[in-house]
Design a protein around this motif. Structure first.
Motif, short mmCIF file in Angstrom:
data_model
loop_
_atom_site.label_atom_id
_atom_site.label_comp_id
_atom_site.label_asym_id
_atom_site.label_seq_id
_atom_site.Cartn_x
_atom_site.Cartn_y
_atom_site.Cartn_z
N ALA A 162 0.90 -1.11 0.01
CA ALA A 162 0.06 0.05 -0.05
C ALA A 162 0.87 1.25 0.13
CB ALA A 162 -1.05 0.02 1.14
N LEU A 163 1.99 0.93 0.90
CA LEU A 163 2.85 2.37 0.85
C LEU A 163 3.47 2.66 -0.50
CD1 LEU A 163 3.89 4.62 2.54
CD2 LEU A 163 5.95 3.14 3.10
N HIS A 164 3.84 1.35 -1.03
CA HIS A 164 4.51 1.52 -2.51
C HIS A 164 3.57 2.32 -3.34
CE1 HIS A 164 5.83 0.10 -6.42
NE2 HIS A 164 7.02 0.30 -6.09
N THR A 165 2.31 1.95 -3.49
CA THR A 165 1.29 2.61 -4.44
C THR A 165 1.06 3.73 -4.06
OG1 THR A 165 0.18 0.44 -4.34
CG2 THR A 165 -1.03 2.31 -5.17
N ASP A 166 1.21 4.30 -2.79
CA ASP A 166 0.96 5.60 -2.33
C ASP A 166 2.28 6.55 -2.86
OD1 ASP A 166 -1.44 4.82 -1.05
OD2 ASP A 166 -0.67 5.05 0.97
N LEU A 167 3.26 6.25 -2.65
CA LEU A 167 4.43 6.81 -2.84
C LEU A 167 4.57 7.04 -4.41
CD1 LEU A 167 7.04 5.33 -0.17
CD2 LEU A 167 6.42 7.55 -0.33
N HIS A 168 4.38 5.73 -5.10
CA HIS A 168 4.49 5.56 -6.44
C HIS A 168 3.40 6.81 -7.01
CE1 HIS A 168 4.21 3.60 -10.57
NE2 HIS A 168 2.88 4.55 -10.69
N GLU A 169 2.25 7.09 -6.58
CA GLU A 169 1.31 7.93 -7.14
C GLU A 169 1.62 9.34 -6.61
OE1 GLU A 169 -0.87 7.01 -9.36
OE2 GLU A 169 -0.77 5.15 -9.27
N CYS A 170 1.58 9.56 -5.30
CA CYS A 170 1.92 10.78 -4.74
C CYS A 170 3.21 11.68 -5.00
CB CYS A 170 1.82 10.86 -3.19
SG CYS A 170 0.05 10.12 -2.93
N VAL A 171 4.21 10.92 -4.71
CA VAL A 171 5.72 11.60 -4.64
C VAL A 171 6.27 11.20 -5.98
CG1 VAL A 171 6.11 12.05 -2.43
CG2 VAL A 171 6.68 10.08 -3.48
N GLY A 172 5.86 10.04 -6.40
CA GLY A 172 6.47 9.48 -7.82
C GLY A 172 5.97 10.25 -9.05
N HIS A 173 4.60 9.89 -9.51
CA HIS A 173 4.14 10.73 -10.84
C HIS A 173 4.24 12.06 -10.42
CE1 HIS A 173 3.56 7.40 -13.31
NE2 HIS A 173 2.46 6.53 -12.52
N ALA A 174 3.82 12.51 -9.44
CA ALA A 174 3.43 13.91 -9.09
C ALA A 174 4.75 14.86 -8.97
CB ALA A 174 2.66 13.95 -7.63
N SER A 175 6.08 14.01 -9.35
CA SER A 175 7.21 14.88 -8.84
C SER A 175 7.99 15.05 -10.16
CB SER A 175 7.97 14.23 -8.12
OG SER A 175 8.60 12.98 -8.60
N GLY A 176 9.08 15.92 -10.20
CA GLY A 176 10.08 15.70 -11.56
C GLY A 176 9.71 17.11 -12.27
N LYS A 177 10.51 17.66 -12.76
CA LYS A 177 10.52 18.77 -13.81
C LYS A 177 11.01 18.48 -15.07
CE LYS A 177 9.49 22.52 -10.40
NZ LYS A 177 10.15 23.73 -10.06
N LEU A 178 10.84 19.14 -16.04
CA LEU A 178 11.33 19.24 -17.45
C LEU A 178 12.38 20.27 -17.54
CD1 LEU A 178 8.43 18.24 -19.92
CD2 LEU A 178 9.97 16.63 -18.78
N ALA A 179 13.60 20.06 -18.13
CA ALA A 179 14.45 21.20 -18.54
C ALA A 179 13.85 22.08 -19.32
CB ALA A 179 15.81 20.61 -18.90
#
Ligand SMILES: [Zn+2]
Length: 303
Positions: free
Chosen positions: A72-89
């Motif tokens: 469950a934590l893996h899924t939460d982190l995947h969705e919340c801080v995984g997909h929702a993070s990171g920027k394009l140069a």
């Protein structure tokens, strides 16, 4: 209720919107469908799958104790801080990765979750009860990526689906990069191929290194590097291993995918025609439900 593309097989979480420019301006929203995860877990208990493919009783015991919460934590982190993070140069074409964008984006989100769930802060915050919980998730992830997910692939075929390419890419990359340090080992248990993680700390470091590289690929739109990563590690299946896994899997007599049926919701009216309650009725007949929907909600013209 599940509908459209999410019926009968539901996602475990939803993170929207996907467009990077909207995320950058206004952020995104994540929803975890914990009841779906829970139903999968309950349905899979005692079906023999884990015992067949885990490296030994220790691994099985750890999954039984921590598997649900760690997953469950893996899924939460995947969705919340995984997909929702990171920027394009600046100046990076958001469509630069083309057909490799999807597996690479899933890998970025998975690696984010894998790397951070073994951080001491996760235990300090009370999100996991012990480090063994993160180890259980590492076991499950590697076992799935190196061995068991190919039960869904027909003999001689390549891996095509984005999430499966992602898991295969991650598992095979860390296996190869950790080979000299004996991080993950293929072992034979009573003549059956299994995988065993020998060094969880080093594995975590490798997850971090791959995360860094995939973030770079996304941020810079490095199509060639992204393509090479997925094609080298995420597409091909070892035919010998595939045959063995399919044979062992067939003996368990399980379905490779799980689906859900919707409950029926019936309104209860009072004398004035006002709704006073909704009665929920469950069915276990999937085919009858499909026919019911076809009969009552078939909006396309029939000729
Ligand atoms: Zn995802």
């Amino acid at each position: 209720m599940l509908g459209g593309d999410c019926y009968p097989a539901s996602p475990l979480g939803i993170n929207l919107p996907n467009a990077d420019w909207i995320r950058k301006e206004v952020g995104s929203k994540s929803v975890t469908l914990a009841n779906i995860t829970n139903a999968y877990d309950e349905a899979s208990k005692g079906n023999g799958f884990l015992e067949e493919f885990a490296a030994g009783p220790e691994e099985v015991a750890r999954i039984k104790e921590y598997g649900t919460i760690a997953d469950a934590l893996h899924t939460d982190l995947h969705e919340c801080v995984g997909h929702a993070s990171g920027k394009l140069a600046a100046g990076t074409d958001p469509n630069a990765l083309k057909n490799y964008a999807s597996p690479l984006e899933e890998a970025r989100a998975d690696l984010f979750a894998l790397y951070f769930m073994m951080d001491k802060k996760i235990i300090d915050l009370g999100l996991l009860p012990a480090r063994e919980a993160a180890e259980a998730e590492y076991d499950a992830y590697i076992r799935n990526g190196l061995l068991t997910q190919i039960v869904r692939i027909k003999p001689g075929k390549d891996i095509e689906q984005a999430h499966m390419r992602c898991r295969s890419t991650i598992a095979h990359w860390v296996y190869e990069k950790g080979k000299s340090g004996n991080v993950i080992e293929f072992i034979s248990r009573d003549g059956k191929t299994c995988v065993m993680i020998r060094d969880y700390g080093k594995l975590r470091t490798l997850f971090g290194e791959l995360l860094k590289e995939i973030q770079r690929i996304k941020s810079e739109g490095d199509f060639e590097a992204g393509k090479k990563l997925v094609e080298d590690y995420g597409v091909k299946v070892d035919p010998m291993l595939h045959t063995e896994i399919l044979e062992r899997y067939a003996k368990l007599n399980l379905a490779p995918y799980a689906g859900f049926v919707n409950p029926y919701l019936f309104p209860v009216y009072d004398g004035n025609g006002k709704i006073t309650d909704i009665v929920v009725e469950y069915t276990d007949d999937y085919l009858a439900q499909m026919m019911y929907y076809g009969k009552n909600y078939s909006f396309l013209p029939v000729r």
